[in-house]
Write a protein that holds these residues in place. Structure first.
Motif, PDB file in Angstrom:
ATOM      1  N   UNK A 377      21.916  14.394  35.824  1.00 23.31           N
ATOM      2  CA  UNK A 377      22.000  14.421  37.284  1.00 23.31           C
ATOM      3  C   UNK A 377      23.376  14.052  37.832  1.00 23.31           C
ATOM      4  N   UNK A 378      24.332  13.902  36.954  1.00 21.20           N
ATOM      5  CA  UNK A 378      25.654  13.484  37.383  1.00 21.20           C
ATOM      6  C   UNK A 378      26.470  14.600  38.018  1.00 21.20           C
ATOM      7  N   UNK A 379      27.687  14.259  38.424  1.00 17.42           N
ATOM      8  CA  UNK A 379      28.602  15.182  39.104  1.00 17.42           C
ATOM      9  C   UNK A 379      29.923  15.210  38.338  1.00 17.42           C
ATOM     10  N   UNK A 380      30.490  16.397  38.181  1.00 18.46           N
ATOM     11  CA  UNK A 380      31.814  16.508  37.583  1.00 18.46           C
ATOM     12  C   UNK A 380      32.855  16.025  38.599  1.00 18.46           C
ATOM     13  N   UNK A 381      33.681  15.097  38.162  1.00 19.31           N
ATOM     14  CA  UNK A 381      34.755  14.608  39.016  1.00 19.31           C
ATOM     15  C   UNK A 381      35.732  15.732  39.334  1.00 19.31           C
ATOM     16  N   UNK A 382      36.159  15.810  40.584  1.00 20.97           N
ATOM     17  CA  UNK A 382      37.179  16.778  40.985  1.00 20.97           C
ATOM     18  C   UNK A 382      38.266  16.070  41.781  1.00 20.97           C
ATOM     19  N   UNK A 383      39.340  16.784  41.989  1.00 23.22           N
ATOM     20  CA  UNK A 383      40.475  16.233  42.727  1.00 23.22           C
ATOM     21  C   UNK A 383      40.071  15.824  44.135  1.00 23.22           C
ATOM     22  N   UNK A 384      39.141  16.551  44.743  1.00 25.40           N
ATOM     23  CA  UNK A 384      38.716  16.222  46.106  1.00 25.40           C
ATOM     24  C   UNK A 384      38.065  14.849  46.165  1.00 25.40           C
ATOM     25  N   UNK A 385      37.389  14.448  45.100  1.00 21.85           N
ATOM     26  CA  UNK A 385      36.759  13.133  45.080  1.00 21.85           C
ATOM     27  C   UNK A 385      37.806  12.027  45.001  1.00 21.85           C
ATOM     28  N   UNK A 386      38.869  12.279  44.238  1.00 21.56           N
ATOM     29  CA  UNK A 386      39.952  11.296  44.150  1.00 21.56           C
ATOM     30  C   UNK A 386      40.647  11.155  45.493  1.00 21.56           C
ATOM     31  N   UNK A 387      40.912  12.276  46.160  1.00 22.00           N
ATOM     32  CA  UNK A 387      41.580  12.220  47.456  1.00 22.00           C
ATOM     33  C   UNK A 387      40.665  11.642  48.534  1.00 22.00           C
ATOM     34  N   UNK A 388      39.367  11.867  48.418  1.00 24.61           N
ATOM     35  CA  UNK A 388      38.434  11.241  49.358  1.00 24.61           C
ATOM     36  C   UNK A 388      38.488   9.725  49.211  1.00 24.61           C
ATOM     37  N   UNK A 389      38.575   9.257  47.974  1.00 27.60           N
ATOM     38  CA  UNK A 389      38.744   7.833  47.732  1.00 27.60           C
ATOM     39  C   UNK A 389      40.063   7.349  48.326  1.00 27.60           C
ATOM     40  N   UNK A 390      41.115   8.159  48.183  1.00 23.54           N
ATOM     41  CA  UNK A 390      42.408   7.795  48.748  1.00 23.54           C
ATOM     42  C   UNK A 390      42.336   7.600  50.252  1.00 23.54           C
ATOM     43  N   UNK A 391      41.659   8.495  50.917  1.00 21.47           N
ATOM     44  CA  UNK A 391      41.510   8.359  52.368  1.00 21.47           C
ATOM     45  C   UNK A 391      40.743   7.086  52.721  1.00 21.47           C
ATOM     46  N   UNK A 392      39.691   6.809  51.957  1.00 16.56           N
ATOM     47  CA  UNK A 392      38.902   5.610  52.247  1.00 16.56           C
ATOM     48  C   UNK A 392      39.716   4.351  51.981  1.00 16.56           C
ATOM     49  N   UNK A 410      30.418  17.245  50.049  1.00 20.72           N
ATOM     50  CA  UNK A 410      28.953  17.325  50.165  1.00 20.72           C
ATOM     51  C   UNK A 410      28.297  15.949  50.102  1.00 20.72           C
ATOM     52  N   UNK A 411      28.986  14.983  50.670  1.00 23.24           N
ATOM     53  CA  UNK A 411      28.409  13.636  50.726  1.00 23.24           C
ATOM     54  C   UNK A 411      28.554  12.832  49.456  1.00 23.24           C
ATOM     55  N   UNK A 412      29.159  13.389  48.417  1.00 23.14           N
ATOM     56  CA  UNK A 412      29.342  12.658  47.165  1.00 23.14           C
ATOM     57  C   UNK A 412      30.522  11.700  47.316  1.00 23.14           C
ATOM     58  N   UNK A 413      30.275  10.415  47.126  1.00 26.74           N
ATOM     59  CA  UNK A 413      31.288   9.392  47.271  1.00 26.74           C
ATOM     60  C   UNK A 413      31.313   8.550  46.008  1.00 26.74           C
ATOM     61  N   UNK A 414      32.312   8.765  45.166  1.00 31.28           N
ATOM     62  CA  UNK A 414      32.421   8.001  43.947  1.00 31.28           C
ATOM     63  C   UNK A 414      32.871   6.564  44.285  1.00 31.28           C
ATOM     64  N   UNK A 415      32.133   5.589  43.822  1.00 33.00           N
ATOM     65  CA  UNK A 415      32.367   4.185  44.171  1.00 33.00           C
ATOM     66  C   UNK A 415      33.427   3.571  43.257  1.00 33.00           C
ATOM     67  N   UNK A 416      34.612   4.113  43.316  1.00 34.31           N
ATOM     68  CA  UNK A 416      35.681   3.650  42.418  1.00 34.31           C
ATOM     69  C   UNK A 416      36.054   2.189  42.660  1.00 34.31           C
ATOM     70  N   UNK A 417      35.904   1.718  43.880  1.00 32.91           N
ATOM     71  CA  UNK A 417      36.350   0.367  44.217  1.00 32.91           C
ATOM     72  C   UNK A 417      35.189  -0.613  44.370  1.00 32.91           C
TER      73      UNK A 417
END
Length: 418
Positions: A377-392, A410-417
């Protein structure tokens, strides 16, 4: 130089140094964050960097792996290649390594666009531009850029310094050439007072909108001059002993950080080229990685000297990665799955690696919430997820300006922090 010539020079100096006719007076109380976005252009080899791979079943992925194993610094694994040890041993505590980032392309332009903006759609701004644009009304030169693949998204006009540093130095002190000062300070103040009074008088009389705008910009520019004087003072205060200041990337880092400390800038886009090593990979890549690592080390040293370590954020990425094998020419070709590194001091979520690839640099799916491998059920990490984290991380994800540049996660927010 006579007084007439100096009067002309002093009248154009600030306008020449600025990105547009609109200059701003920087706030004296800004206590916010700073951002350096570092472009590693050409595609770095993450298997010899922050996603190290050993040779397996007789397949040579890295020549260094014939005699060496993977090293670790803190909780971060790195390859014993180039001078990687210098960087990772000194700064692993500031690093979040994000592996298995799929850019879904082998083309340089597309990869740079995606990894530096978070979107494959043309016209999206780099993260550095997005951050600066939210604060541009407060700074003379909010964003410094140095070439590379840069997109402003038409949200800000950048100041280009990296290739023209000596000219900028001249403009910082138009009354000085080497050790010679053309006019006494009291004469310069008299000239400045006269120009300001004349501009105000003419503004009161102006009836044409363009004339009024020009005079308003001129008066605002005068208010910025102390910040440029402070830039020069801070620049002279930095101790660069032990670092090669002939290296352009070191110069880019220096001017970015001095801009931050002096109140002239808040964001910078720095660039190092020539990572596209389709032949003689080990020799060429080791040299470029060494320069990149040294510049990162230098940046954190300068930040420490200037007392802004806890306010500095760095986002480091490349076009994509390189193949987990060598070609017939001893080079490595293009590979879509790479890595990104986020650096920040004094936070709980660094000194770790998130994202995972197999022995052949193929990405595993992740659960965005716990960052664990989740094949079902996981998601492949993409550059957009990294940049979304950058904005946050930079506090701009909900800024009205960013609504025009949806990253379509699509609402996917990787909880890197977290």
């Amino acid at each position: 130089m006579n007084r007439r010539d100096l009067l002309k020079l002093s009248g154009i100096a600030l306008a020449s140094a600025a990105p547009t006719t609109r200059l701003w007076a920087a706030p004296t109380d800004y206590q916010g964050q700073f951002l350096i976005q570092m472009q590693v252009r050409g595609a770095w080899d993450v298997a010899s960097y922050c996603d190290p791979k050993l040779n397996k079943n007789g397949k040579i992925i890295n020549n260094w792996a014939k005699t060496k194993g993977i090293e670790t610094a803190g909780n971060i694994a790195y390859a014993p290649f180039a001078n990687n040890a210098d960087l990772f041993e000194k700064h692993h505590d500031k690093m979040l390594v994000i592996n298995g980032v799929n850019s879904y392309t082998n083309g340089h332009n597309a990869g740079q666009q995606y990894n530096f903006t978070g979107s494959t759609q043309a016209g999206y701004p780099n993260l550095s531009a997005s951050f600066a644009a939210t604060l541009q009304a407060d700074f003379p030169m909010p964003l410094l850029v140095n070439g590379g693949t840069f997109s402003s998204g038409d949200v800000i006009v950048p100041t280009r310094l990296g290739r023209d540093i000596e000219t900028f130095n001249t403009l910082l002190e138009p009354n000085v050439s080497g050790t010679k000062q053309y006019l006494p300070d009291e004469d310069i103040r008299a000239i400045d007072n006269f120009r300001t009074k004349r501009a105000r008088d003419n503004l009161d009389k102006a009836s044409i909108a363009a004339d009024k705008r020009f005079l308003e910009d001129f008066l605002i520019a005068n208010k910025s001059f102390p910040n440029f004087a402070e830039f020069k003072r801070v620049l002279k205060s930095v101790d660069t002993t032990g670092f090669d200041m002939r290296e352009n990337l070191n110069q880019q880092m220096l001017y970015a950080l001095v801009g931050f400390k002096s109140g002239t800038s808040v964001s910078a886009d720095t660039v190092i080229n020539a990572f596209d090593t389709h032949s003689d990979h080990d020799n060429l890549h080791a040299g470029r990685l060494t320069k990149a690592n040294n510049a990162i080390i230098f940046a954190w040293e300068v930040a420490k000297q200037l007392g802004i370590t806890d306010r500095l954020n760095m986002f480091i990425a490349s076009d994509f990665a390189r193949t987990p094998w060598y070609n017939d020419g001893g080079g490595k070709d293009h590979w879509p799955i790479g890595s990104a590194i986020v650096m920040k001091s004094g936070v709980s979520w660094t000194d770790r690696v998130v994202g995972k690839t197999d022995d052949g640099l193929k990405a595993y799916k992740l659960n965005p919430n716990n960052l664990r491998r989740d094949d079902a059920n996981g998601v492949i990490l993409e550059s957009k997820h990294v940049m979304a984290f950058g904005r946050r991380l930079m506090g701009i994800e909900n800024d009205p300006l960013m609504r025009n540049f949806d990253l379509r996660t699509d609402g996917v927010d990787f909880k890197f922090d977290y």
